[in-house]
Design a protein around this motif. Structure first.
Motif, PDB file in Angstrom:
ATOM      1  N   LEU A   1       0.215   3.172  -7.406  1.00 56.50           N
ATOM      2  CA  LEU A   1      -0.096   2.343  -8.565  1.00 56.50           C
ATOM      3  C   LEU A   1       0.253   3.044  -9.873  1.00 56.50           C
ATOM      4  O   LEU A   1       0.682   2.413 -10.843  1.00 56.50           O
TER       5      LEU A   1
ATOM      6  N   GLU B   1       0.816  -1.208   0.000  1.00 55.36           N
ATOM      7  CA  GLU B   1       0.000   0.000   0.000  1.00 55.36           C
ATOM      8  C   GLU B   1       0.854   1.264   0.000  1.00 55.36           C
ATOM      9  O   GLU B   1       0.362   2.348  -0.339  1.00 55.36           O
TER      10      GLU B   1
ATOM     11  N   THR C   1      -5.388   0.951 -13.096  1.00 54.64           N
ATOM     12  CA  THR C   1      -6.132   1.613 -12.016  1.00 54.64           C
ATOM     13  C   THR C   1      -6.487   0.573 -10.960  1.00 54.64           C
ATOM     14  O   THR C   1      -6.396  -0.635 -11.209  1.00 54.64           O
ATOM     15  N   LYS C   2      -6.919   1.053  -9.794  1.00 55.59           N
ATOM     16  CA  LYS C   2      -7.296   0.136  -8.714  1.00 55.59           C
ATOM     17  C   LYS C   2      -8.495  -0.718  -9.141  1.00 55.59           C
ATOM     18  O   LYS C   2      -8.579  -1.897  -8.788  1.00 55.59           O
TER      19      LYS C   2
ATOM     20  N   THR D   1      -7.018  -3.560 -11.288  1.00 58.41           N
ATOM     21  CA  THR D   1      -6.279  -4.572 -10.522  1.00 58.41           C
ATOM     22  C   THR D   1      -7.197  -5.333  -9.563  1.00 58.41           C
ATOM     23  O   THR D   1      -7.016  -6.530  -9.353  1.00 58.41           O
ATOM     24  N   ASP D   2      -8.192  -4.652  -8.999  1.00 58.93           N
ATOM     25  CA  ASP D   2      -9.122  -5.332  -8.089  1.00 58.93           C
ATOM     26  C   ASP D   2      -9.953  -6.378  -8.827  1.00 58.93           C
ATOM     27  O   ASP D   2     -10.349  -7.395  -8.249  1.00 58.93           O
TER      28      ASP D   2
END
Length: 394
Positions: free
Chosen positions: A286, A282, A307-308, A311-312
């Motif tokens: 990113l 964290e 982007t998050k 990746t999520d």
């Protein structure tokens, strides 16, 4: 870089000479390249070459020190092939040509593979550049053609009769690299065979050679697993995962073991920090990283701006890495005063009884696009595509 040679090349360059370059390549191979060849070689300093070689030697040492079980983890269970080997027969390593915070031109590791690249083509490409521009002979690779040929012959053909050795590919006539297959056949006296044409009887493999069913004893493997997965209704008599009486050059398991899987495990000044996606801390941003699938080929699946949300949404996070972005420096001037970026691939072979691999040749790729890959080039630009690097004192 190296203004003397860049200036001379740009002065001597013409559209006619570029056509001559391509015509000679077609004459030598019998076919045209399926990819764009750059009008220009890449000129780099001996100092830069030293950085490349020092970094490569460090990476090779680090890989040799890794436990076998660590490398075995890289192989997907559904892709594991029997009779693995202690080391690969090929080792290729890609570096971006970048600029440091101090303003110095430096290499940055992009990726590495234990998969054969365009060995025969690149040697021919270098020779052809020297034929069209004779002044390049002063700074060419010092390895004679006969030595280059002997190294590859010993590695791929060994003591076997060439008729029992094949270059294996899937639908080779459709591959962009078919020119390399043709040049390899001429260099080594072996045949290129499509995977769909391989016959299997028990543990023996065969192919049709001039109307005769001929046993295959050594396979110079150019098949990539994830490409097979993308071919619908593919029918073959032979599955890689079956135990067969052949010698793999190189064993297919090494495609996975020497890959982006290793990047988070390597440390060096010229190795950008990388993380497996599921281990991304964290504390990192990113936006400073590029998202790459572990086992893709030729830049497929790479996301320059992850982007998050992206990746999520990835379920198999262990099969992706995040690699710190590097900035390619546009330093290769064309005849219009515009500049290209480039990366360089070092082409090693690794003989079975040798402690370390042998550097045979290099492969350059030039671009004016965001990604340094021949598939991402602008169609109307020059000084883009596949190239070859020449090193000289600055």
């Amino acid at each position: 870089m190296i203004p003397k040679y860049r200036k001379q090349f740009n002065q001597e360059f013409s559209g006619e000479k570029y056509k001559q370059l391509k015509d000679i390549l077609k004459q030598k191979s019998g076919i045209e390249p399926g990819f764009r060849t750059s009008e220009s070689p890449i000129f780099l300093t001996k100092e830069f070459e030293g950085k490349l070689l020092d970094t490569s030697e460090s990476i090779i040492t680090q890989i040799k020190a890794l436990p076998s079980e660590t490398l075995q983890k890289a192989i997907p269970e559904n892709c594991r092939v029997p009779n693995d080997t202690n080391q690969p027969h090929f080792f290729t390593i890609d570096f971006g040509i970048c600029k440091s915070e101090k303003g110095e031109i430096e290499p940055q590791l992009i990726e590495l593979q234990a998969f054969p690249s365009l060995y025969a083509f690149q040697k021919t490409f270098e020779d052809t550049f020297c034929e069209v521009y004779p002044f390049l002979a002063d700074i060419r690779n010092t390895m004679p053609q006969s030595t280059f040929q002997e190294h590859l012959k010993e590695l791929i053909v060994g003591n076997e009769n060439p008729e029992h050795v094949i270059l294996l590919e899937i639908f080779p006539e459709r591959q962009k690299t078919a020119i390399d297959f043709a040049l390899t056949e001429k260099l080594l006296g072996i045949k290129t065979v499509c995977l769909t044409k391989v016959k299997k009887e028990g543990k023996k493999l065969y192919y049709e050679n001039n109307g005769q069913l001929t046993e295959i004893k050594r396979i110079y493997n150019r098949v990539i697993f994830d490409e097979l997965d993308r071919i619908p209704d593919l029918v073959t008599e032979f599955d890689f995962r079956q135990e067969v009486d052949v010698k793999w050059i190189t064993h297919p398991n090494w495609f996975f073991k020497i890959s982006k899987f290793l990047l988070p495990l390597l440390q060096h000044q010229f190795v950008p920090k990388s993380y497996f996606l599921h281990e991304f801390p964290e504390t990192e941003n990113l936006e400073d990283f590029v998202l790459k699938p572990l086992f893709s080929f030729a830049g497929s699946g790479v996301n320059l701006n992850p982007t998050k949300e992206i990746t999520d949404a990835i379920e198999d996070k262990e099969n992706y890495i995040l690699q710190r972005k590097v900035t390619y420096e546009p330093i290769f001037e064309d005849i219009n005063g515009e500049f290209s970026k480039a990366e360089i691939r070092l082409l090693y072979i690794w003989k079975e009884n040798d402690e370390r691999p042998i550097l045979l040749e290099n492969l350059g790729r030039m671009t004016k696009a965001a990604m340094v890959n021949v598939d991402f080039n602008k169609k109307d630009a020059i000084w883009i595509g596949s190239s070859n690097a020449f090193f000289a004192e600055s």
